[in-house]
Write an enzyme that holds these catalytic residues in place. Sequence first.
Site, PDB file in Angstrom:
ATOM      1  N   HIS A  83     -41.193 -20.624  36.754  1.00  0.00           N
ATOM      2  CA  HIS A  83     -42.401 -19.806  36.977  1.00  0.00           C
ATOM      3  C   HIS A  83     -43.496 -20.696  37.545  1.00  0.00           C
ATOM      4  CE1 HIS A  83     -41.057 -16.146  34.781  1.00  0.00           C
ATOM      5  NE2 HIS A  83     -40.295 -17.028  34.151  1.00  0.00           N
ATOM      6  N   HIS A 233     -35.225 -10.600  34.001  1.00  0.00           N
ATOM      7  CA  HIS A 233     -35.533 -11.185  32.685  1.00  0.00           C
ATOM      8  C   HIS A 233     -35.047 -10.180  31.636  1.00  0.00           C
ATOM      9  CE1 HIS A 233     -38.128 -14.077  34.633  1.00  0.00           C
ATOM     10  NE2 HIS A 233     -38.468 -14.598  33.483  1.00  0.00           N
ATOM     11  N   GLU A 236     -35.492 -10.782  25.944  1.00  0.00           N
ATOM     12  CA  GLU A 236     -36.028 -12.043  25.415  1.00  0.00           C
ATOM     13  C   GLU A 236     -36.635 -11.756  24.046  1.00  0.00           C
ATOM     14  OE1 GLU A 236     -38.663 -14.011  28.126  1.00  0.00           O
ATOM     15  OE2 GLU A 236     -38.884 -15.774  26.849  1.00  0.00           O
ATOM     16  N   ASP A 333     -37.406 -22.681  33.170  1.00  0.00           N
ATOM     17  CA  ASP A 333     -38.331 -21.611  32.799  1.00  0.00           C
ATOM     18  C   ASP A 333     -39.779 -22.118  32.899  1.00  0.00           C
ATOM     19  OD1 ASP A 333     -38.816 -18.966  32.274  1.00  0.00           O
ATOM     20  OD2 ASP A 333     -38.247 -19.026  30.178  1.00  0.00           O
ATOM     21  N   ASN A 334     -40.585 -21.912  31.877  1.00  0.00           N
ATOM     22  CA  ASN A 334     -42.024 -22.165  31.985  1.00  0.00           C
ATOM     23  C   ASN A 334     -42.379 -23.628  31.743  1.00  0.00           C
ATOM     24  OD1 ASN A 334     -41.445 -19.317  30.971  1.00  0.00           O
ATOM     25  ND2 ASN A 334     -43.521 -19.145  31.763  1.00  0.00           N
TER      26      ASN A 334
HETATM   27 ZN   LIG Z   1     -38.672 -16.702  32.908  1.00  0.00          ZN
END
Ligand SMILES: [Zn+2]
Length: 440
Positions: A83, A233, A236, A333-334
């Site tokens: 991201h 996504h 989650e 990911d982040n």
């Molecule tokens: Zn993600």
Amino acid sequence: MTTGFARLPAASAFRLTDLRVPACLIEGGDILADRNGLARVDIAIADGRIAAIEPAGAATGAGPALNLDGGIALPRLVDVHVHLDKGHIWPRSPNPDGTFPGALNTVGADREANWSAQDVRARMDFSLRGAFAHGTAAMRTHLDSLGKQIGISWPVYAELRAEWAGRIALQASPLFGADAALDPAHMQAVIAAVKAHGDGLLGCVTYMIPELDRALDILFRAAIENGFDLDFHVDETNDPAARSLEHIADAALRHRFTGRILCGHCCSLALQAPEDEARIIAKVREAGIAVVSLPLCNMYLQDRQPGRTPRWRGVTALHELKAAGVPVMIASDNTRDPFYAYGDLDLVEVLREGTRILQLDHSGPDWAKAVARTPAQVMGVQAGVITVGAPADLILTRARDWTELFSRPQADRSVLVSGRAIDRTLPDYRELDHLMGRAS
Ligand SMILES: [Zn+2]
């Protein structure tokens, strides 16, 4: 300037001798590996490309040589789920309680208040410089795509993709909640942005809304009409009632979808009853869906409750998916945003931590594919393997086996791009201070 431990010969043709390379990442090779899956090889490099890969000691080619003394070499790696638009906002917008809702709300408020083109560009470029220095060759980012942000982030992304061509191959997929797919004006704006600035990728966040199947039908129809691949996504959450992965597989089969589908997270799959898990995995396999686990982010967000020690690692049933023949990956990911407070887009770190969190050790020697060959195939890019004729893009380390590799951060690694060692200096966080509302 720092180029790591390796002192490469200055010649345009040279050899790297006595390397250990994961055999699963050598393309077309027939070189014997040890029980850890590592093959000892010599690699000849000429004019920036790999000219030959031979068993160590077999070749006596001309030109200078650098003996790597049995150190592990990897291809430059592939980060299939990041991201870039959210990265590094933590100093101005920290997650208040470390939870998933805390992350969602904090990012939403920060986006509304701060995500100008200048802000997004500066943070994306910062992230890319770090990833490049760590040895990343290709990357797929998700871009928050709601309202005014569509018109801001996508043009900036397209500019950066062009600027970074030849260093990091970039792809982007739009990100919005599945309910937004029910809004025709929204879908029109997203599809227009993907067509103008994107990479033939469409996607959203799926969760158990009553209209989920209708939303998925809209997305699959749009993908088929426009020839897009899909990236979701998915689930989650630790709620076992979350089975949108099964709904995606059903939709893919219902639409006879022939494009590629990647599903990220799929956390709640690991909390299903065995018979439900087996049924869903079989459908995922049949639908040709690939799965990426995001172990660092999952470990941070999942199973967090105040005053209670987490009991669950948060990751999907990756071993079971792999055993069923589903292409599986792990990714960053982040990074330093409310969804994950840490991280630096370093896939060596992701493979190290993923090995610990998912217990990838003691389960076969080919897990390095999960940050290399497999995501490269999913993205459709030439990367993540060591192959004759390809650019000499390598990560060189002093580690001789997996335990040496994973016990240290490999801060002294050398990264070769087209046969030359790049500057591995990481960008200084102080560069972003002016965007964080603090003086440097
Ligand atoms: Zn993600």
